[in-house]
Design a protein around this motif. Structure first.
Motif, PDB file in Angstrom:
ATOM      1  N   ILE A  77       0.841  -1.200   0.000  1.00 23.33           N
ATOM      2  CA  ILE A  77       0.000   0.000   0.000  1.00 23.33           C
ATOM      3  C   ILE A  77       0.880   1.256   0.000  1.00 23.33           C
ATOM      4  CG2 ILE A  77      -1.656   1.359   1.343  1.00 23.33           C
ATOM      5  CD1 ILE A  77      -2.791  -1.354   2.357  1.00 23.33           C
ATOM      6  N   LEU A  78       1.913   1.249   0.818  1.00 23.19           N
ATOM      7  CA  LEU A  78       2.813   2.401   0.898  1.00 23.19           C
ATOM      8  C   LEU A  78       3.523   2.639  -0.440  1.00 23.19           C
ATOM      9  CD1 LEU A  78       4.406   1.804   4.428  1.00 23.19           C
ATOM     10  CD2 LEU A  78       2.683   3.511   3.802  1.00 23.19           C
ATOM     11  N   GLU A  79       3.967   1.573  -1.076  1.00 21.43           N
ATOM     12  CA  GLU A  79       4.670   1.719  -2.353  1.00 21.43           C
ATOM     13  C   GLU A  79       3.721   2.195  -3.451  1.00 21.43           C
ATOM     14  OE1 GLU A  79       6.579  -2.032  -2.985  1.00 21.43           O
ATOM     15  OE2 GLU A  79       8.326  -1.481  -1.760  1.00 21.43           O
ATOM     16  N   ALA A  80       2.497   1.715  -3.427  1.00 19.74           N
ATOM     17  CA  ALA A  80       1.507   2.169  -4.408  1.00 19.74           C
ATOM     18  C   ALA A  80       1.196   3.650  -4.208  1.00 19.74           C
ATOM     19  CB  ALA A  80       0.228   1.338  -4.279  1.00 19.74           C
ATOM     20  N   THR A  81       1.122   4.055  -2.948  1.00 17.34           N
ATOM     21  CA  THR A  81       0.855   5.465  -2.646  1.00 17.34           C
ATOM     22  C   THR A  81       2.007   6.347  -3.108  1.00 17.34           C
ATOM     23  OG1 THR A  81      -0.421   4.779  -0.691  1.00 17.34           O
ATOM     24  CG2 THR A  81       0.222   7.095  -0.821  1.00 17.34           C
ATOM     25  N   LEU A  82       3.232   5.900  -2.896  1.00 18.12           N
ATOM     26  CA  LEU A  82       4.400   6.651  -3.351  1.00 18.12           C
ATOM     27  C   LEU A  82       4.368   6.849  -4.868  1.00 18.12           C
ATOM     28  CD1 LEU A  82       7.564   5.443  -1.382  1.00 18.12           C
ATOM     29  CD2 LEU A  82       6.696   7.777  -1.599  1.00 18.12           C
ATOM     30  N   SER A  83       3.997   5.810  -5.585  1.00 17.88           N
ATOM     31  CA  SER A  83       3.913   5.909  -7.044  1.00 17.88           C
ATOM     32  C   SER A  83       2.888   6.959  -7.463  1.00 17.88           C
ATOM     33  CB  SER A  83       3.542   4.556  -7.654  1.00 17.88           C
ATOM     34  OG  SER A  83       4.557   3.597  -7.426  1.00 17.88           O
ATOM     35  N   LEU A  84       1.786   7.012  -6.740  1.00 22.23           N
ATOM     36  CA  LEU A  84       0.742   7.984  -7.049  1.00 22.23           C
ATOM     37  C   LEU A  84       1.178   9.411  -6.719  1.00 22.23           C
ATOM     38  CD1 LEU A  84      -2.494   6.149  -5.861  1.00 22.23           C
ATOM     39  CD2 LEU A  84      -1.914   6.800  -8.205  1.00 22.23           C
ATOM     40  N   VAL A  85       1.969   9.555  -5.642  1.00 18.46           N
ATOM     41  CA  VAL A  85       2.440  10.889  -5.256  1.00 18.46           C
ATOM     42  C   VAL A  85       3.199  11.532  -6.413  1.00 18.46           C
ATOM     43  CG1 VAL A  85       4.044  12.142  -3.754  1.00 18.46           C
ATOM     44  CG2 VAL A  85       2.499  10.445  -2.778  1.00 18.46           C
ATOM     45  N   VAL A  86       3.975  10.739  -7.135  1.00 19.63           N
ATOM     46  CA  VAL A  86       4.767  11.258  -8.251  1.00 19.63           C
ATOM     47  C   VAL A  86       3.873  11.839  -9.341  1.00 19.63           C
ATOM     48  CG1 VAL A  86       6.392  10.641 -10.080  1.00 19.63           C
ATOM     49  CG2 VAL A  86       6.657   9.683  -7.797  1.00 19.63           C
ATOM     50  N   GLY A 109      -4.877  -2.678  -7.636  1.00 13.14           N
ATOM     51  CA  GLY A 109      -5.815  -3.695  -8.089  1.00 13.14           C
ATOM     52  C   GLY A 109      -6.488  -4.374  -6.915  1.00 13.14           C
ATOM     53  N   ALA A 110      -6.728  -3.581  -5.861  1.00 15.61           N
ATOM     54  CA  ALA A 110      -7.334  -4.133  -4.643  1.00 15.61           C
ATOM     55  C   ALA A 110      -8.620  -3.380  -4.314  1.00 15.61           C
ATOM     56  CB  ALA A 110      -6.357  -4.009  -3.483  1.00 15.61           C
ATOM     57  N   ALA A 111      -9.352  -3.886  -3.332  1.00 14.55           N
ATOM     58  CA  ALA A 111     -10.578  -3.230  -2.884  1.00 14.55           C
ATOM     59  C   ALA A 111     -10.232  -2.045  -1.986  1.00 14.55           C
ATOM     60  CB  ALA A 111     -11.454  -4.215  -2.120  1.00 14.55           C
ATOM     61  N   THR A 112     -11.060  -1.008  -2.016  1.00 14.13           N
ATOM     62  CA  THR A 112     -10.831   0.179  -1.188  1.00 14.13           C
ATOM     63  C   THR A 112     -10.794  -0.185   0.290  1.00 14.13           C
ATOM     64  OG1 THR A 112     -11.988   1.533  -2.825  1.00 14.13           O
ATOM     65  CG2 THR A 112     -11.654   2.504  -0.653  1.00 14.13           C
ATOM     66  N   GLY A 113     -11.575  -1.186   0.664  1.00 19.32           N
ATOM     67  CA  GLY A 113     -11.613  -1.613   2.061  1.00 19.32           C
ATOM     68  C   GLY A 113     -10.263  -2.079   2.567  1.00 19.32           C
ATOM     69  N   THR A 114      -9.413  -2.569   1.666  1.00 21.59           N
ATOM     70  CA  THR A 114      -8.071  -3.009   2.054  1.00 21.59           C
ATOM     71  C   THR A 114      -7.267  -1.851   2.634  1.00 21.59           C
ATOM     72  OG1 THR A 114      -8.061  -4.683   0.300  1.00 21.59           O
ATOM     73  CG2 THR A 114      -5.919  -4.044   1.224  1.00 21.59           C
ATOM     74  N   ILE A 115      -7.401  -0.679   2.024  1.00 19.22           N
ATOM     75  CA  ILE A 115      -6.684   0.503   2.491  1.00 19.22           C
ATOM     76  C   ILE A 115      -7.185   0.899   3.880  1.00 19.22           C
ATOM     77  CG2 ILE A 115      -5.929   2.824   1.900  1.00 19.22           C
ATOM     78  CD1 ILE A 115      -5.287   0.619  -0.199  1.00 19.22           C
ATOM     79  N   HIS A 116      -8.495   0.941   4.026  1.00 20.17           N
ATOM     80  CA  HIS A 116      -9.086   1.336   5.311  1.00 20.17           C
ATOM     81  C   HIS A 116      -8.770   0.337   6.413  1.00 20.17           C
ATOM     82  CE1 HIS A 116     -11.119   4.657   3.452  1.00 20.17           C
ATOM     83  NE2 HIS A 116     -11.840   3.871   2.652  1.00 20.17           N
ATOM     84  N   HIS A 117      -8.570  -0.916   6.043  1.00 13.85           N
ATOM     85  CA  HIS A 117      -8.263  -1.942   7.040  1.00 13.85           C
ATOM     86  C   HIS A 117      -6.871  -1.732   7.648  1.00 13.85           C
ATOM     87  CE1 HIS A 117      -8.236  -5.844   9.016  1.00 13.85           C
ATOM     88  NE2 HIS A 117      -7.053  -6.092   8.459  1.00 13.85           N
ATOM     89  N   HIS A 118      -5.930  -1.240   6.842  1.00 16.48           N
ATOM     90  CA  HIS A 118      -4.548  -1.094   7.299  1.00 16.48           C
ATOM     91  C   HIS A 118      -4.200   0.310   7.779  1.00 16.48           C
ATOM     92  CE1 HIS A 118      -3.055  -5.085   6.169  1.00 16.48           C
ATOM     93  NE2 HIS A 118      -3.929  -5.021   5.178  1.00 16.48           N
ATOM     94  N   PHE A 119      -5.008   1.304   7.382  1.00 18.25           N
ATOM     95  CA  PHE A 119      -4.758   2.688   7.791  1.00 18.25           C
ATOM     96  C   PHE A 119      -6.070   3.319   8.233  1.00 18.25           C
ATOM     97  CE2 PHE A 119      -1.442   1.507   4.821  1.00 18.25           C
ATOM     98  CZ  PHE A 119      -0.293   1.926   5.473  1.00 18.25           C
ATOM     99  N   SER A 120      -6.056   3.899   9.423  1.00 21.36           N
ATOM    100  CA  SER A 120      -7.303   4.413   9.995  1.00 21.36           C
ATOM    101  C   SER A 120      -7.821   5.657   9.286  1.00 21.36           C
ATOM    102  CB  SER A 120      -7.096   4.735  11.484  1.00 21.36           C
ATOM    103  OG  SER A 120      -6.089   5.738  11.646  1.00 21.36           O
ATOM    104  N   SER A 121      -6.937   6.360   8.582  1.00 24.34           N
ATOM    105  CA  SER A 121      -7.345   7.568   7.871  1.00 24.34           C
ATOM    106  C   SER A 121      -6.367   7.859   6.738  1.00 24.34           C
ATOM    107  CB  SER A 121      -7.376   8.768   8.831  1.00 24.34           C
ATOM    108  OG  SER A 121      -6.057   9.084   9.269  1.00 24.34           O
ATOM    109  N   LEU A 122      -6.757   8.765   5.869  1.00 25.23           N
ATOM    110  CA  LEU A 122      -5.890   9.175   4.771  1.00 25.23           C
ATOM    111  C   LEU A 122      -4.657   9.909   5.309  1.00 25.23           C
ATOM    112  CD1 LEU A 122      -6.052   8.759   1.740  1.00 25.23           C
ATOM    113  CD2 LEU A 122      -7.095  11.036   1.541  1.00 25.23           C
ATOM    114  N   ASP A 123      -4.857  10.677   6.381  1.00 25.43           N
ATOM    115  CA  ASP A 123      -3.725  11.384   7.001  1.00 25.43           C
ATOM    116  C   ASP A 123      -2.684  10.401   7.527  1.00 25.43           C
ATOM    117  OD1 ASP A 123      -4.766  13.837   6.440  1.00 25.43           O
ATOM    118  OD2 ASP A 123      -5.417  14.300   8.485  1.00 25.43           O
TER     119      ASP A 123
END
Length: 208
Positions: free
Chosen positions: A16-25, A42-56
């Motif tokens: 998730i962190l690496e995918a986010t870094l790619s998007l930051v660019v 290529g994952a469900a949005t719920g996967t992100i919310h499961h591992h991180f409590s917020s976008l911040d």
């Protein structure tokens, strides 16, 4: 890519962190959403919310991950090098073929931190960690009698980082007089002047 559902928890978080870094660019921290990160993986949005409590939280952890990776890479690259060569390794733009990627991440983080106090704290801590690393190398060089700066080692570190990072950004303006070779020479000159090195100690690499 292995399906996210089969990855261990730590590996999912890293993905998730690496995918986010790619998007930051491509869209900056301001453009990051859980939906975009999930689509990138290529994952469900719920996967992100499961591992991180917020976008911040996701954004701040991305900064921590990026600086940790950068510092680890620097430590490996300078292992066994004398102080001056270690500084060249860390500060010369030509040593970082992915510098444009890194610059975009840090420039976007510097902008985003004014809108996000949590990210601002982590960003400042991250930059301080990099300064500590460079400052420690300068201090070692002082103890060995290689450097005789007028400023303290931490101020020298900040100054040299500013020169290297700023000129690296300018290399993308298309001015033929400011290519990587020219920027390397400018950074080398600033290192030598800032650290009070004498001409007799100059050990420039053959390719410069």
């Amino acid at each position: 890519m292995q399906s996210m559902s089969y990855l261990p928890k730590d590996e999912k978080r890293k993905a998730i962190l690496e995918a986010t870094l790619s998007l930051v660019v491509s869209c900056g921290f301001a453009g990051i959403t859980a939906r975009k990160v999930a689509a990138e993986m290529g994952a469900a949005t719920g996967t992100i919310h499961h591992h991180f409590s917020s976008l911040d939280e996701l954004k701040t952890e991305v900064i921590r991950y990026a600086i940790s990776s950068s510092v680890d890479s620097d430590l490996e690259a300078i292992k066994g090098l004398p102080p001056y060569e270690a500084l060249l390794q860390m500060l010369l733009p030509s040593n970082f073929p992915d510098r444009e990627f890194e610059n975009r991440v840090w420039l976007s983080a510097a902008d985003e931190m004014w809108r996000n106090e949590q990210l601002k704290t982590v960003y400042c801590e991250s930059m301080a960690s990099l300064t500590d690393l460079i400052g420690n190398v300068i201090t070692l060089g002082q103890k060995q009698g290689l450097f005789d700066p007028a400023l303290d080692s931490r101020q020298c570190a900040w100054k040299l980082m500013a020169t290297s990072f700023t000129l690296s950004n300018y290399s993308y303006l298309g001015d033929s007089s400011l290519n990587l070779h020219a920027i390397d020479e400018l950074v080398i000159n600033d290192i030598r002047l800032t650290l009070g090195m004498k001409d007799s100690e100059k050990t420039q690499r053959a390719r410069l």
